[in-house]
Design a protein around this motif. Structure first.
Motif, PDB file in Angstrom:
ATOM      1  N   LEU A  12      40.799  49.016  39.214  1.00 54.85           N
ATOM      2  CA  LEU A  12      41.258  49.454  38.163  1.00 54.85           C
ATOM      3  C   LEU A  12      42.763  50.580  38.183  1.00 54.85           C
ATOM      4  CD1 LEU A  12      38.385  50.598  36.025  1.00 54.85           C
ATOM      5  CD2 LEU A  12      40.007  48.825  35.503  1.00 54.85           C
ATOM      6  N   THR A  13      42.416  51.288  38.957  1.00 51.02           N
ATOM      7  CA  THR A  13      43.681  52.213  39.930  1.00 51.02           C
ATOM      8  C   THR A  13      45.386  51.372  39.774  1.00 51.02           C
ATOM      9  OG1 THR A  13      41.798  53.591  39.849  1.00 51.02           O
ATOM     10  CG2 THR A  13      43.920  53.960  41.389  1.00 51.02           C
ATOM     11  N   GLN A  14      44.101  50.620  40.911  1.00 52.86           N
ATOM     12  CA  GLN A  14      45.603  49.782  41.463  1.00 52.86           C
ATOM     13  C   GLN A  14      46.531  48.761  39.878  1.00 52.86           C
ATOM     14  OE1 GLN A  14      44.946  46.950  44.095  1.00 52.86           O
ATOM     15  NE2 GLN A  14      44.234  48.234  45.801  1.00 52.86           N
ATOM     16  N   LEU A  15      46.074  48.549  39.086  1.00 46.83           N
ATOM     17  CA  LEU A  15      45.873  47.260  37.734  1.00 46.83           C
ATOM     18  C   LEU A  15      46.540  49.042  37.265  1.00 46.83           C
ATOM     19  CD1 LEU A  15      42.814  44.833  37.090  1.00 46.83           C
ATOM     20  CD2 LEU A  15      45.524  44.721  37.266  1.00 46.83           C
ATOM     21  N   LEU A  16      45.864  50.135  36.053  1.00 51.50           N
ATOM     22  CA  LEU A  16      47.050  51.208  35.452  1.00 51.50           C
ATOM     23  C   LEU A  16      48.269  51.337  36.410  1.00 51.50           C
ATOM     24  CD1 LEU A  16      43.710  52.466  34.765  1.00 51.50           C
ATOM     25  CD2 LEU A  16      45.217  51.543  33.121  1.00 51.50           C
ATOM     26  N   GLY A  17      47.759  51.916  37.113  1.00 48.31           N
ATOM     27  CA  GLY A  17      49.351  52.556  38.373  1.00 48.31           C
ATOM     28  C   GLY A  17      50.287  51.171  38.932  1.00 48.31           C
ATOM     29  N   ALA A  18      50.018  50.165  38.396  1.00 52.06           N
ATOM     30  CA  ALA A  18      51.084  49.315  38.392  1.00 52.06           C
ATOM     31  C   ALA A  18      51.809  49.467  36.763  1.00 52.06           C
ATOM     32  CB  ALA A  18      50.574  47.648  38.730  1.00 52.06           C
TER      33      ALA A  18
END
Length: 146
Positions: free
Chosen positions: A128-134
């Protein structure tokens, strides 16, 4: 029945109840893993409530055992429990010692399942962090080529 006998019977019942609760906890932890994989929030919440209730009950009985150990003049921990089991007559103490060892194995299994569930949650969080951070670097109001 003397106070001593009542305390010994209480410890024996508590160990049996702990065994049953750890078996139930192990099953809940295994089901929770499936719910986490499916991201089934209502079932995750219910499993967490059920787990918390069992953990609270286990904690209360552990605290009660510590008081019984103190009442008999034994130190907390395995050595104290071994000393306490010597107060039981004959094979009763041996059976209780075996039940205590089984309880330790069940607790270790529950700990491993809890760690597995925690790793899965951490992995979900990382994704989730990677998806939101992208999307963080994307500018919403930039000139678009149409």
């Amino acid at each position: 029945m003397t106070r001593r006998d009542k305390l010994l019977n209480l410890v024996e019942r508590d160990i049996q109840q702990d065994r049953d609760d750890y078996l139930a906890l192990r099953g809940l932890m295994q089901r929770l893993y499936g719910h986490l994989l499916e991201r089934d929030s209502p079932r995750i919440e219910q499993a967490n409530r059920d787990i918390l209730a069992l953990v609270d009950a286990l904690g209360e009985r552990a605290a009660r055992r510590a008081k019984v150990l103190a009442a008999f003049g034994h130190a907390p921990g395995m050595a104290g429990m071994d000393s306490l089991f010597a107060h039981y007559p004959g094979v009763r103490g041996e059976r209780l010692g075996q039940a205590w060892q089984q309880l330790g194995q069940l607790a270790a299994q529950c700990k491993q399942l809890n760690e597995r569930n925690g790793k899965l949650l951490a992995m979900h969080n990382d994704i989730l962090t990677q998806l939101l951070g992208a999307n963080e670097g994307a500018q919403l109001y930039t000139q678009q080529a149409y």
